[in-house]
Scaffold this active site. Sequence first.
Site, PDB file in Angstrom:
ATOM      1  N   TYR A  18      26.830   3.576  -6.623  1.00 55.34           N
ATOM      2  CA  TYR A  18      28.058   3.540  -5.828  1.00 55.34           C
ATOM      3  C   TYR A  18      29.001   2.429  -6.276  1.00 55.34           C
ATOM      4  O   TYR A  18      28.550   1.344  -6.663  1.00 55.34           O
ATOM      5  CB  TYR A  18      27.723   3.280  -4.359  1.00 55.34           C
ATOM      6  CG  TYR A  18      27.043   4.426  -3.658  1.00 55.34           C
ATOM      7  CD1 TYR A  18      27.567   5.720  -3.690  1.00 55.34           C
ATOM      8  CD2 TYR A  18      25.879   4.200  -2.928  1.00 55.34           C
ATOM      9  CE1 TYR A  18      26.935   6.754  -3.019  1.00 55.34           C
ATOM     10  CE2 TYR A  18      25.249   5.228  -2.250  1.00 55.34           C
ATOM     11  CZ  TYR A  18      25.776   6.510  -2.300  1.00 55.34           C
ATOM     12  OH  TYR A  18      25.155   7.515  -1.638  1.00 55.34           O
ATOM     13  N   LYS A  35       3.871 -12.904  15.763  1.00 55.85           N
ATOM     14  CA  LYS A  35       5.090 -12.215  16.205  1.00 55.85           C
ATOM     15  C   LYS A  35       5.679 -11.428  15.031  1.00 55.85           C
ATOM     16  O   LYS A  35       5.243 -11.615  13.884  1.00 55.85           O
ATOM     17  CB  LYS A  35       6.085 -13.252  16.742  1.00 55.85           C
ATOM     18  CG  LYS A  35       6.586 -14.225  15.687  1.00 55.85           C
ATOM     19  CD  LYS A  35       7.296 -15.427  16.308  1.00 55.85           C
ATOM     20  CE  LYS A  35       7.799 -16.362  15.212  1.00 55.85           C
ATOM     21  NZ  LYS A  35       8.286 -17.634  15.752  1.00 55.85           N
TER      22      LYS A  35
HETATM   23  C1  LIG Z   1       7.652 -18.684  14.971  1.00 57.19           C
HETATM   24  C2  LIG Z   1       7.119 -19.869  15.661  1.00 57.19           C
HETATM   25  C3  LIG Z   1       6.076 -20.619  15.091  1.00 57.19           C
HETATM   26  C4  LIG Z   1       5.541 -20.357  13.701  1.00 57.19           C
HETATM   27  O1  LIG Z   1       6.415 -20.856  12.731  1.00 57.19           O
HETATM   28  P1  LIG Z   1       6.016 -20.860  11.173  1.00 57.19           P
HETATM   29  O2  LIG Z   1       7.059 -21.685  10.541  1.00 57.19           O
HETATM   30  O3  LIG Z   1       6.058 -19.433  10.740  1.00 57.19           O
HETATM   31  O4  LIG Z   1       4.649 -21.427  11.075  1.00 57.19           O
HETATM   32  C5  LIG Z   1       5.532 -21.635  15.843  1.00 57.19           C
HETATM   33  N1  LIG Z   1       6.001 -21.929  17.076  1.00 57.19           N
HETATM   34  C6  LIG Z   1       7.010 -21.243  17.635  1.00 57.19           C
HETATM   35  C7  LIG Z   1       7.490 -21.635  18.999  1.00 57.19           C
HETATM   36  C8  LIG Z   1       7.619 -20.212  16.953  1.00 57.19           C
HETATM   37  O5  LIG Z   1       8.643 -19.548  17.507  1.00 57.19           O
END
Ligand SMILES: *Cc1c(COP(=O)(O)O)cnc(C)c1O
Length: 389
Positions: free
Chosen positions: A265, A33
Amino acid sequence: MIAKLEIDLDAIARNVAALGALAAPARYAAVIKADAYGHGAIEVARALALDVAMFCVYRVDEAVALRAAGVATPLLVLGPVESDDLAALVEIRAAVALWSTGAFARDLARAARASGRRAPVHVKIDTGVTRLGLDARQAPAALAQLDNDDALDLRGIFTHLAAAEELESEYTHAQLDRFAGAIAPSRDRFAARGVVAHAAASAAAMLYPQARLDMIRAGIATYGIWPSPQTQTAASDVLSLEPALAWRTKLVVVRDVEAGRSVGYGCSFVTSRASRIGVLPIGYAEGVPRALSGTGTALVRGTRVPFIGRVCMNMAFIDVTDVAHVATGDAVTLIGTDGDETIGANDLAACAGTIGYELLARLPANVPRVYRGGRANAAIASATSMVPS
Ligand SMILES: *Cc1c(COP(=O)(O)O)cnc(C)c1O
């Protein structure tokens, strides 16, 4: 290129192999993601397509883009799906997280029937994040109901942990117990059909062997970054991770100024000595947190130098007075290694008052990504612009 992200796909593959070996026999789902935490979801997925059991994304459009790019690996959409997107979801055979037996499940089943397919689903059970998921007490009945709908193809049952970055957290043990209880009535029957149970993201996969179950869902560790300082301390003996991303820009101007000159700034920084100021051609529009104003460091010619003044929309300043032979055009490393010095994503994030996850997820899509490695097959390689390593 005024700035670029250098991404080593082989390092990502080695991280998957390392964490995969630690968590085995649990299978590996790579969480890609947020554009693979800034690393580029399509390139990462192509490189890992044959190494992982599944990819997790948040939205349907991310899954559609992966299929369009030729990624055939099983996909799981973790987030909500709008009714407009149900047909597309079924069409690309991506699984979706289900956290209710209500209207969405019925609409999904209807969309599946309309296309003559079964919709793969992973049922999510809430055991204590209090975000998405069926109430653990109602889960056995809900699972039976969903499993009875022959338009739905139950592939997985999962939960998510709230405090797994901490060592020996009671809360994590309680969540795992609740999950075990919720799936106990159906565990053997589902296991015989290959329905996978999963709970562990990166941290739990490292710290809680009992959370690994049939599959882990690893995001941050896939990219070689520790979920937290505690996980690094606790697990670096048994797991080596390799950061896969370097973020570099170059000095667009180097200027000598006298003591007492204001920089940037708000006149927030005034030179206390005759100084050499380096101007970076990137700012918060390019992903440099404005919170790095007056804090944090970058690397130039292997030397660690401080950010000074305020980070602007498209520019920022560093003090390069102590860097011998510094010149316009010199590379500046914000994340990565230069000579003997290294700045990790978590290090830079900490200076900005945040965590590596947020810093990476906010790296803008328009910063050029330059890829090395990736042992994908020839068809995949020819369809991309990979730089041979
Ligand atoms: C983002 C997510 C993960 C991965 O988490 P990490 O800490 O980056 O390994 C796993 N499961 C779900 C449901 C997530 O939303």
